[in-house]
Design an enzyme around this catalytic site. Sequence first.
Site, mmCIF file in Angstrom:
data_model
loop_
_atom_site.group_PDB
_atom_site.id
_atom_site.type_symbol
_atom_site.label_atom_id
_atom_site.label_comp_id
_atom_site.label_asym_id
_atom_site.label_seq_id
_atom_site.Cartn_x
_atom_site.Cartn_y
_atom_site.Cartn_z
ATOM 1 N N CYS A 70 -1.046 4.208 -4.221
ATOM 2 C CA CYS A 70 -2.406 4.429 -3.730
ATOM 3 C C CYS A 70 -3.345 3.725 -4.699
ATOM 4 O O CYS A 70 -3.063 2.610 -5.139
ATOM 5 C CB CYS A 70 -2.707 5.922 -3.615
ATOM 6 S SG CYS A 70 -2.446 6.855 -5.146
ATOM 7 N N ARG A 88 -10.154 -0.053 1.984
ATOM 8 C CA ARG A 88 -9.742 -0.482 0.649
ATOM 9 C C ARG A 88 -8.453 -1.304 0.747
ATOM 10 O O ARG A 88 -8.295 -2.311 0.047
ATOM 11 C CB ARG A 88 -9.541 0.719 -0.277
ATOM 12 C CG ARG A 88 -10.842 1.420 -0.639
ATOM 13 C CD ARG A 88 -10.622 2.571 -1.600
ATOM 14 N NE ARG A 88 -10.166 2.101 -2.904
ATOM 15 C CZ ARG A 88 -9.631 2.891 -3.827
ATOM 16 N NH1 ARG A 88 -9.457 4.181 -3.585
ATOM 17 N NH2 ARG A 88 -9.240 2.390 -4.995
#
Length: 278
Positions: free
Chosen positions: A236, A180
């Site tokens: 995050c 990601r």
Amino acid sequence: MNRSDVLITADELLARLADDGSTPRLLDVRWTLQKPDGRDDFAAGHIPGAIYVDLDTELAAHSDHEAAEGRHPLPSAEAFEEQVRVWGIDQLTDVVVYDDNSGQGAARAWWLLKWAGMKARVLDGGLNAFAAAGGELATGSGDPVEPSTVTITPDSMPVIDADAASAWTGVLLDARAGERFRGETDPLDSQAGHIPGATSAPASENTADGKFLDDESLRSRFSALGALDQPVGVYCGSGVSACHNALALASLGVESSLYPASWSGWSSDPDRPVATGA
């Protein structure tokens, strides 16, 4: 802070539970992206005396919010103060939070309680470690607790916004999985990639077999990331696993600043730059 300030072992917790005069307040924060509601798991087995905590509604704002605030915006000080009161917690309460997912959900509760000026530690190894150490589990919905009348002290942990993250002069750690970060895939947010200048630091690498790495291993990990000798920011996808990095750093005595909106907030703004690759 050091390791004993932020983590408690299963053996230590069992000893505390055997001493009726010093039983901590236990918060069960079982949550994953795949299964955000852990009530059924809690009912099937939890540490006796624990309270189930819903991360999506009790550890995040759950009213309408702007996309720039991300998928798990911090609750308001007023809302979180009320929640802390419902849990029966005040400034003197020794709080232990746990989950069954290597501390991912528990770290969010730990961070918010510290942000509110409360005492809190995470059970290292979570529910599995407790059971492996001989702890017996209770079933059902749990017992009610006497509410407190506490007044929290918000902003006791440092927070940064998108502008501060974009201008960060230290190391900015991205706690998401590497694919990601690199922009190879993103099943959750509107764009794939990372904040320019950020460093990949998957929170999953803080633990092994569900427990946090020892101090030497954690220190080696974060030293290699440049996080021991300059200001540290953490983010995050939505401000949950970033708290795991914040906790791991705190166990080494390193303070970090959380960007709560994280990538979900950053990527919602088409005017903000996006970086890809390693």
